[in-house]
Scaffold this motif. Structure first.
Motif, PDB file in Angstrom:
ATOM      1  N   ARG A 177      27.423  47.849  36.990  1.00 18.04           N
ATOM      2  CA  ARG A 177      26.581  46.911  37.750  1.00 18.04           C
ATOM      3  C   ARG A 177      25.842  45.808  36.592  1.00 18.04           C
ATOM      4  NH1 ARG A 177      25.911  47.838  43.448  1.00 18.04           N
ATOM      5  NH2 ARG A 177      26.895  49.824  43.745  1.00 18.04           N
ATOM      6  N   GLU A 178      26.289  45.026  36.095  1.00 17.95           N
ATOM      7  CA  GLU A 178      25.804  44.062  35.124  1.00 17.95           C
ATOM      8  C   GLU A 178      26.206  42.770  35.306  1.00 17.95           C
ATOM      9  OE1 GLU A 178      25.949  43.560  30.411  1.00 17.95           O
ATOM     10  OE2 GLU A 178      26.561  45.278  31.017  1.00 17.95           O
ATOM     11  N   LYS A 179      25.134  41.959  35.525  1.00 19.29           N
ATOM     12  CA  LYS A 179      25.394  40.576  35.656  1.00 19.29           C
ATOM     13  C   LYS A 179      25.530  39.578  34.387  1.00 19.29           C
ATOM     14  CE  LYS A 179      25.467  40.463  40.185  1.00 19.29           C
ATOM     15  NZ  LYS A 179      26.660  40.249  40.960  1.00 19.29           N
ATOM     16  N   TYR A 180      26.220  38.528  34.512  1.00 19.81           N
ATOM     17  CA  TYR A 180      26.464  37.636  33.417  1.00 19.81           C
ATOM     18  C   TYR A 180      25.045  37.015  33.036  1.00 19.81           C
ATOM     19  CZ  TYR A 180      28.561  34.043  30.722  1.00 19.81           C
ATOM     20  OH  TYR A 180      29.076  32.929  29.459  1.00 19.81           O
ATOM     21  N   ASP A 181      24.747  37.119  31.854  1.00 19.53           N
ATOM     22  CA  ASP A 181      23.383  36.115  31.518  1.00 19.53           C
ATOM     23  C   ASP A 181      23.682  34.643  30.821  1.00 19.53           C
ATOM     24  OD1 ASP A 181      24.406  36.680  28.906  1.00 19.53           O
ATOM     25  OD2 ASP A 181      23.051  38.148  28.402  1.00 19.53           O
ATOM     26  N   GLY A 182      25.080  34.639  30.642  1.00 21.95           N
ATOM     27  CA  GLY A 182      25.457  33.271  30.349  1.00 21.95           C
ATOM     28  C   GLY A 182      25.144  32.748  28.970  1.00 21.95           C
ATOM     29  N   LEU A 183      24.528  33.836  27.976  1.00 18.12           N
ATOM     30  CA  LEU A 183      24.227  33.707  26.681  1.00 18.12           C
ATOM     31  C   LEU A 183      25.433  33.363  25.834  1.00 18.12           C
ATOM     32  CD1 LEU A 183      21.058  36.043  26.480  1.00 18.12           C
ATOM     33  CD2 LEU A 183      21.169  33.288  26.628  1.00 18.12           C
ATOM     34  N   GLU A 184      26.453  33.808  26.111  1.00 21.42           N
ATOM     35  CA  GLU A 184      27.708  33.920  25.423  1.00 21.42           C
ATOM     36  C   GLU A 184      28.919  33.497  26.131  1.00 21.42           C
ATOM     37  OE1 GLU A 184      29.335  37.569  23.523  1.00 21.42           O
ATOM     38  OE2 GLU A 184      27.683  38.846  24.952  1.00 21.42           O
ATOM     39  N   GLU A 185      29.912  32.676  25.624  1.00 21.01           N
ATOM     40  CA  GLU A 185      31.099  32.499  26.449  1.00 21.01           C
ATOM     41  C   GLU A 185      32.149  33.554  26.468  1.00 21.01           C
ATOM     42  OE1 GLU A 185      34.562  28.876  26.264  1.00 21.01           O
ATOM     43  OE2 GLU A 185      32.572  28.228  25.555  1.00 21.01           O
ATOM     44  N   LEU A 186      32.401  33.904  27.644  1.00 23.38           N
ATOM     45  CA  LEU A 186      33.235  35.052  27.791  1.00 23.38           C
ATOM     46  C   LEU A 186      34.496  34.563  28.593  1.00 23.38           C
ATOM     47  CD1 LEU A 186      30.578  37.901  28.790  1.00 23.38           C
ATOM     48  CD2 LEU A 186      31.927  37.774  26.569  1.00 23.38           C
ATOM     49  N   PRO A 187      35.603  35.485  28.233  1.00 25.58           N
ATOM     50  CA  PRO A 187      36.878  35.291  29.078  1.00 25.58           C
ATOM     51  C   PRO A 187      36.310  35.320  30.550  1.00 25.58           C
ATOM     52  CG  PRO A 187      37.312  36.813  27.393  1.00 25.58           C
ATOM     53  CD  PRO A 187      35.837  36.376  27.377  1.00 25.58           C
ATOM     54  N   ILE A 188      37.058  34.787  31.558  1.00 26.95           N
ATOM     55  CA  ILE A 188      36.972  35.021  33.022  1.00 26.95           C
ATOM     56  C   ILE A 188      38.349  35.475  33.537  1.00 26.95           C
ATOM     57  CG2 ILE A 188      36.201  33.916  35.121  1.00 26.95           C
ATOM     58  CD1 ILE A 188      34.935  31.623  33.584  1.00 26.95           C
ATOM     59  N   ARG A 189      38.259  36.480  34.216  1.00 29.45           N
ATOM     60  CA  ARG A 189      39.558  36.923  34.919  1.00 29.45           C
ATOM     61  C   ARG A 189      39.440  37.519  36.223  1.00 29.45           C
ATOM     62  NH1 ARG A 189      41.194  34.473  31.157  1.00 29.45           N
ATOM     63  NH2 ARG A 189      42.487  35.157  29.571  1.00 29.45           N
ATOM     64  N   GLY A 190      40.427  37.262  37.119  1.00 27.90           N
ATOM     65  CA  GLY A 190      40.706  37.907  38.474  1.00 27.90           C
ATOM     66  C   GLY A 190      41.630  39.164  37.964  1.00 27.90           C
ATOM     67  N   VAL A 191      41.728  39.664  39.464  1.00 25.11           N
ATOM     68  CA  VAL A 191      42.545  40.913  39.334  1.00 25.11           C
ATOM     69  C   VAL A 191      43.794  40.661  40.479  1.00 25.11           C
ATOM     70  CG1 VAL A 191      42.715  43.294  39.775  1.00 25.11           C
ATOM     71  CG2 VAL A 191      40.892  42.488  38.595  1.00 25.11           C
ATOM     72  N   ALA A 192      45.025  41.103  40.159  1.00 26.15           N
ATOM     73  CA  ALA A 192      45.847  41.179  41.261  1.00 26.15           C
ATOM     74  C   ALA A 192      46.798  42.663  41.052  1.00 26.15           C
ATOM     75  CB  ALA A 192      46.796  40.164  41.019  1.00 26.15           C
ATOM     76  N   ARG A 193      47.662  42.745  41.820  1.00 28.31           N
ATOM     77  CA  ARG A 193      48.587  44.222  41.438  1.00 28.31           C
ATOM     78  C   ARG A 193      49.231  44.075  40.065  1.00 28.31           C
ATOM     79  NH1 ARG A 193      51.175  47.775  44.910  1.00 28.31           N
ATOM     80  NH2 ARG A 193      53.153  48.657  43.826  1.00 28.31           N
ATOM     81  N   GLU A 194      49.382  42.935  39.566  1.00 26.28           N
ATOM     82  CA  GLU A 194      50.057  43.011  38.301  1.00 26.28           C
ATOM     83  C   GLU A 194      49.099  43.213  37.161  1.00 26.28           C
ATOM     84  OE1 GLU A 194      50.248  40.422  40.685  1.00 26.28           O
ATOM     85  OE2 GLU A 194      52.071  41.175  41.554  1.00 26.28           O
ATOM     86  N   GLY A 195      47.951  43.038  37.494  1.00 27.73           N
ATOM     87  CA  GLY A 195      46.953  43.282  36.505  1.00 27.73           C
ATOM     88  C   GLY A 195      45.944  42.017  36.435  1.00 27.73           C
ATOM     89  N   PHE A 196      45.387  41.590  35.167  1.00 25.92           N
ATOM     90  CA  PHE A 196      44.449  40.718  35.025  1.00 25.92           C
ATOM     91  C   PHE A 196      45.109  39.272  35.377  1.00 25.92           C
ATOM     92  CE2 PHE A 196      42.215  43.920  33.118  1.00 25.92           C
ATOM     93  CZ  PHE A 196      40.840  43.905  33.876  1.00 25.92           C
ATOM     94  N   ILE A 197      44.566  38.459  36.011  1.00 20.50           N
ATOM     95  CA  ILE A 197      44.866  36.984  36.134  1.00 20.50           C
ATOM     96  C   ILE A 197      44.111  35.701  35.940  1.00 20.50           C
ATOM     97  CG2 ILE A 197      46.753  37.773  37.768  1.00 20.50           C
ATOM     98  CD1 ILE A 197      44.750  36.636  40.027  1.00 20.50           C
ATOM     99  N   SER A 198      44.442  34.731  35.555  1.00 16.87           N
ATOM    100  CA  SER A 198      43.512  33.832  35.411  1.00 16.87           C
ATOM    101  C   SER A 198      42.801  33.235  36.812  1.00 16.87           C
ATOM    102  CB  SER A 198      44.135  32.496  34.903  1.00 16.87           C
ATOM    103  OG  SER A 198      44.716  32.614  33.509  1.00 16.87           O
ATOM    104  N   PRO A 199      41.531  32.877  36.569  1.00 14.14           N
ATOM    105  CA  PRO A 199      40.791  32.418  37.749  1.00 14.14           C
ATOM    106  C   PRO A 199      41.450  31.369  38.512  1.00 14.14           C
ATOM    107  CG  PRO A 199      39.357  31.617  35.910  1.00 14.14           C
ATOM    108  CD  PRO A 199      40.875  32.490  35.412  1.00 14.14           C
ATOM    109  N   LYS A 200      41.325  31.355  39.903  1.00 15.55           N
ATOM    110  CA  LYS A 200      42.078  30.227  40.469  1.00 15.55           C
ATOM    111  C   LYS A 200      40.791  29.093  40.816  1.00 15.55           C
ATOM    112  CE  LYS A 200      44.809  33.490  43.018  1.00 15.55           C
ATOM    113  NZ  LYS A 200      45.203  34.248  44.031  1.00 15.55           N
ATOM    114  N   GLN A 201      39.700  29.300  40.559  1.00  9.03           N
ATOM    115  CA  GLN A 201      38.613  28.438  41.244  1.00  9.03           C
ATOM    116  C   GLN A 201      37.811  28.003  39.784  1.00  9.03           C
ATOM    117  OE1 GLN A 201      35.667  30.593  43.572  1.00  9.03           O
ATOM    118  NE2 GLN A 201      34.542  28.518  43.862  1.00  9.03           N
TER     119      GLN A 201
END
Length: 179
Positions: free
Chosen positions: A16-40
């Motif tokens: 349980r760790e929230k993003y502090d916004g100090l560094e640019e990180l990849p954003i991913r969602g999850v589906a059955r196939e694995g990690f996916i690009s965000p839809k929003q």
């Protein structure tokens, strides 16, 4: 090969760790196939969760579809606050890749669905997962299973690439015959 039975909750821990916004990180969602690009686009990233290499990320509302992925790609990344994250704390007993093989089975998805039925939205949480029993072989046997699985996946991908090459060859031959 002797198997030892464990409660999954003794082997994993929720992150349980929230993003502090100090560094640019990849954003991913999850589906059955694995990690996916965000839809929003334009989401409030301050509420996003941070996950690390070898963490499991899953959608608690979609576990019946097996929407869970083991992060083997990013040292650090973020996902929606709706997702839950856990990792293996007892790597002396359980390999994350072996747990991934256990989790990605259809039987596991059905068990999650059964465990989630009855809640208002059929959520399946890390706390629910912690109650599951798992029988484990020793680490070297787990590694053998992982290696065999990875080799099979690699062979299948090579076979599929070969089929694509064969299709191109056949298409070219048919075109020659037409002319």
């Amino acid at each position: 090969m002797a198997l030892t039975k464990y409660k999954l909750g003794t082997l994993i821990k929720q992150r349980r760790e929230k993003y502090d916004g100090l560094e640019e990180l990849p954003i991913r969602g999850v589906a059955r196939e694995g990690f996916i690009s965000p839809k929003q686009d334009g989401a409030d990233l301050s509420i996003y969760n941070v996950y690390y290499l070898n963490d499991f990320v899953f959608n608690p509302a979609r576990m019946e579809l097996n929407s869970i992925a083991l992060n083997l790609f990013f040292d650090k990344a973020i996902c929606s606050s709706l997702y839950e994250i856990f990792y293996v704390v007892r790597t002396d007993l359980l390999l994350p890749e072996y747990l991934n093989l256990f989790i990605k089975r259809d039987e596991f998805a059905r068990k999650c669905w059964f465990g989630a039925v009855g809640s208002a939205r059929n959520y399946f949480r890390v706390a629910d997962l912690s109650e599951f029993d798992i029988e484990l072989p020793d680490l070297s046997t787990q590694q053998k299973y992982v290696d065999i699985y990875n080799a099979m996946v690699s062979n299948q991908q090579a076979y599929e690439r070969g089929l694509e090459d064969l299709k191109l060859t056949c298409d070219a031959y048919v075109e020659d015959l037409r002319r």
